[in-house]
Design a protein around this motif. Structure first.
Motif, PDB file in Angstrom:
ATOM      1  N   SER A   1      -3.103   3.104  -8.840  1.00 25.53           N
ATOM      2  CA  SER A   1      -2.475   4.299  -8.273  1.00 25.53           C
ATOM      3  C   SER A   1      -1.321   5.021  -8.947  1.00 25.53           C
TER       4      SER A   1
ATOM      5  N   GLY B   1       2.853   5.820  -5.499  1.00 26.10           N
ATOM      6  CA  GLY B   1       2.804   5.773  -7.057  1.00 26.10           C
ATOM      7  C   GLY B   1       3.970   4.973  -7.549  1.00 26.10           C
TER       8      GLY B   1
ATOM      9  N   THR C   1      -5.391  -2.060  -0.720  1.00 26.16           N
ATOM     10  CA  THR C   1      -5.635  -0.660  -0.640  1.00 26.16           C
ATOM     11  C   THR C   1      -4.499   0.204  -1.286  1.00 26.16           C
ATOM     12  N   ASP C   2      -4.616   1.390  -1.481  1.00 24.63           N
ATOM     13  CA  ASP C   2      -3.309   2.304  -1.857  1.00 24.63           C
ATOM     14  C   ASP C   2      -3.072   3.302  -0.823  1.00 24.63           C
ATOM     15  N   VAL C   3      -4.000   2.994   0.433  1.00 22.75           N
ATOM     16  CA  VAL C   3      -3.797   3.922   1.707  1.00 22.75           C
ATOM     17  C   VAL C   3      -3.114   3.277   2.594  1.00 22.75           C
TER      18      VAL C   3
ATOM     19  N   ALA D   1       0.875  -1.207   0.102  1.00 28.66           N
ATOM     20  CA  ALA D   1       0.064   0.064  -0.238  1.00 28.66           C
ATOM     21  C   ALA D   1       1.068   1.078  -0.096  1.00 28.66           C
TER      22      ALA D   1
ATOM     23  N   GLY E   1       2.113   1.995  -3.267  1.00 27.53           N
ATOM     24  CA  GLY E   1       0.749   2.378  -4.124  1.00 27.53           C
ATOM     25  C   GLY E   1       0.500   3.803  -3.779  1.00 27.53           C
ATOM     26  N   GLY E   2       0.730   4.283  -2.435  1.00 31.40           N
ATOM     27  CA  GLY E   2       0.367   5.496  -2.163  1.00 31.40           C
ATOM     28  C   GLY E   2       1.326   6.614  -2.536  1.00 31.40           C
TER      29      GLY E   2
ATOM     30  N   ARG F   1      -1.959   2.262 -19.006  1.00 30.59           N
ATOM     31  CA  ARG F   1      -1.861   1.155 -18.169  1.00 30.59           C
ATOM     32  C   ARG F   1      -2.214  -0.294 -18.430  1.00 30.59           C
TER      33      ARG F   1
ATOM     34  N   VAL G   1      -3.349  -2.129 -10.987  1.00 27.61           N
ATOM     35  CA  VAL G   1      -2.779  -0.953 -10.324  1.00 27.61           C
ATOM     36  C   VAL G   1      -3.222   0.422 -11.107  1.00 27.61           C
TER      37      VAL G   1
ATOM     38  N   ARG H   1       3.687   1.719  -9.396  1.00 31.24           N
ATOM     39  CA  ARG H   1       3.363   1.327 -11.009  1.00 31.24           C
ATOM     40  C   ARG H   1       4.804   1.287 -11.779  1.00 31.24           C
TER      41      ARG H   1
END
Lengths: 308, 335
Positions: A308, A132, A225-227, A126, A129-130, B55, A306, A135
């Motif tokens: 985020s 970025g 989650t990304d949080v 996460a 993800g948060g 993406r 993905v 990716r």
């Protein structure tokens, strides 16, 4: 002509050049196959990032402060320790300073240690993800399974570091402030200093193993989650829920399946001879949690979009 | 190298590529064809599905239906072989704020299994040099400006030799100087043989650096081709600056031209605009332009009618008009 590694440090080049780099992958690739498949380079980088962060060191320092605080309080207070009162093994501290480490672990295992492990494990996916960066890791390409393995390995490394952050400073402060003598075990036997160092390491190992299941749970939640704050908090909440349920006799059938069930079982390691029962039970339980939640994390992350 | 010959010369090829999020169709059956060696502009307003397409192409998201081939290989099945040959900047740069610029690049480079560690330091150094970040290499990314982060993002895409660069809004946050540098860099990379796929909502940018373009609107691909193809189609207009706008409109009507609007806002001079011809690129449409009066005929008629012509212009269809025509105008984000 390309350098031997097949990757000149420049971008571009005619499309024909890349065919050479394909060959390079096939031949020179064998040399690095072992390390690259496992992702040892990525793991190294992951550990560097984890242990290069100020947050990680703040948590380890906070953990180290626990036994130091205990030792100082016991040393300064005039009242002798009363057996049976205060944290377990507190009364042993004055016999053998090394037990400051054990007492520190006793105090830290219900909340402090799981809290820090939850932060690291919950942040694993996460957090990327948060930021970025997830990716960019994936298009590098890191490989989703490889990334999960590396993240889990890093979380395990943190479990070890967290336990040692309590045990080692505890032992050192204990040695400085208290005599290091033979100590009476729970079974009534007395062991010498060398044996007590061994017992301290055993207890530290036990606590580390105890946290492994939680790390796997945190890794799974982290893929949802990304949080990162959300996954960290959820992991901590699960820890508390597990401990609360473990304290309710009405659901005693559930107790052996709770990942926190054996967390205090390390007392068995302080008997003579060592009672390995809870160590084994704990190890199997944690292994089961790892298998289950690693599979869930894989199922979730391998096919996740993905965004985020 | 490629399984099927027909796609060997295409760097990116999609067939009916669709991505749905719940009921929302983000990408709606698009057929992209990006030739190798092209600088391909991927245009579209915000929310038209450009980033989602990228993406899916890079294997970050799974397509709901349709196929995608990148560098001749099917994605995401061949992700492992394809992605090391692709450099990407996706939806803005993203870095660890607590690491330096160089450390960030080191970190992301270790994630690429094909990137040799022996040349890593040299490659990181070169990538930073190419985007002009050598001075800031040791600085924490937290202290970087938006433009510097953008440069670092481009440097990350250049860490290894690439056959394809996918740059999503590469000049975002850059000052005019930085924008020029990125344009020059893209041209240089293209000259070296790298295919560059640039997404942008800025037309001028695409006009200045691309050889090919495609236009997305509300998840659909509404135009695709060389830049000249796209330019050729569109609408040309005459614009007359005159205080006698009513008379001018009458003259234009006499010539068979419909005045669009007369703008008499600020000055006494009005602007009269009329559509001269509509081209859509195909042959039959040029017929209409054959019927259209010549510009000099219009001026002569205006002067003969006593219209005080203070300005006269034939406005060719810019790509911008074409873009607006294809994607709609205004601030409404495509749904």
């Amino acid at each position: 002509m390309l350098p031997s590694d097949g990757r000149p440090p420049s971008s571009g080049g005619a499309p024909g050049d890349r065919r050479v780099s394909g060959d390079r992958r096939a031949t020179a690739g064998w040399a690095t196959l072992g390390s690259n498949l496992v992702g040892s380079e990525l793991l190294g980088s992951e550990l560097k990032v984890l242990f290069g962060r100020r947050r990680t060191w703040a948590m380890l320092l906070a953990l180290a402060a626990v036994p130091v605080l205990i030792a100082v309080v016991v040393r300064v207070s005039s009242a002798p320790g009363t057996p049976g009162r205060g944290p377990a093994f507190l009364d042993r501290v004055t016999q053998n300073g090394l037990f400051v480490g054990v007492t520190g672990l006793v105090v830290s295992i219900p909340l402090f240690l799981p809290l820090t492990v939850s932060v690291v494990a919950g942040d694993s996916i996460a957090g990327e993800g948060g930021l970025g960066t997830l990716r960019y890791l994936l298009v590098a390409p890191a490989g989703r399974v490889r990334l999960l393995l590396v993240k889990f390995a890093a979380a395990l490394a943190f479990c070890v570091a967290a336990t040692l952050a309590v045990a080692v400073p505890g032992a050192i402060v204990g040695v400085v402030l208290f005599p290091v003598g033979p100590v009476t075990l729970l079974s009534g036997d007395t062991i010498d200093v060398g044996a007590s160092v061994l017992r301290l390491l055993l207890v530290a190992g036990y606590v580390t193993v105890s946290l492994v299941g939680l790390a796997a749970v945190g890794l799974f939640i982290s893929t949802l989650t990304d949080v990162p704050v959300g996954s960290m908090a959820a992991t901590i909440v699960l820890t508390v829920v597990s401990e609360v349920l473990d304290a309710l006799p009405q659901v005693s059938w559930l107790h052996p399946w709770l990942f926190s069930h054996y967390w205090f079982g390390f007392a068995d390691l302080l008997r003579q001879p060592v009672a390995w029962g809870s160590f084994g039970g704990n190890a199997w339980l944690q292994a089961g949690y790892v298998a289950l939640f690693a599979a869930l994390a894989y199922g979730r992350f391998a096919s996740k979009d993905v965004l985020s | 190298m490629t399984a099927e010959g027909h796609s060997a010369e295409l760097a990116i090829e999609t067939k009916g590529l669709t991505k749905r999020f719940g009921h929302q169709v983000a990408v709606n059956g698009i057929d992209l064809a990006v030739p190798r060696g092209a600088v391909f502009g991927f245009l579209g307003p915000n929310g038209s599905g450009k980033t989602t397409t990228i993406r899916v192409l890079l294997g970050l998201a799974a397509a709901t239906s349709g196929q995608a081939r990148v560098l001749g290989q099917e994605m995401p099945r061949s992700l492992r072989e394809v992605l090391p040959r692709v450099g990407a900047l996706i939806e803005g740069p993203a870095f660890y704020p607590f690491l330096s610029g160089a450390a960030n690049l080191h970190r992301l480079d270790t994630a690429d299994r094909d990137a040799p560690s022996r040349t890593r330091a040299a490659r990181v150094h070169l990538a930073l040099e190419r985007v002009g970040l050598t001075q800031a290499a040791g600085k924490k990314v937290r202290a970087y400006s938006l433009g510097m982060k953008q440069r670092l993002g481009i440097a990350n895409a250049l860490l290894a030799p690439r056959e394809l660069l996918v740059l999503d809004e590469p000049t975002n946050g850059l000052d005019p100087q930085g924008t020029r540098e990125v344009r020059a860099l893209v041209r240089l990379l293209a000259a070296e043989g790298t295919t560059v796929f640039v997404s942008s909502h800025l037309l001028a940018e695409v006009e200045q650096m691309c050889t090919h373009a495609a236009v997305m609107s509300a998840g659909r691909l509404v135009a695709q081709g060389t830049l000249d193809d796209l330019r050729r189609s569109g609408t040309s207009r005459v614009q007359i600056r005159t205080p006698d706008s009513a008379a001018a409109q009458r003259v234009l009507a006499g010539l068979g031209l419909m005045a669009e609007k007369s703008d008499q806002a600020a000055t006494a001079d009005g602007l009269v605009t009329a559509v001269l011809a509509v081209h859509t690129g195909t042959q039959e449409e040029s017929q209409e332009s054959r019927h259209a009066p010549k510009p000099e005929t219009i001026v002569a008629a205006l002067v003969a009618a006593g219209v005080r012509v203070r300005g006269f212009a034939v406005l060719g269809s810019s790509l911008e008009e074409r873009f607006v025509a294809l994607t709609g105008e205004g601030f409404d984000v495509a749904q």
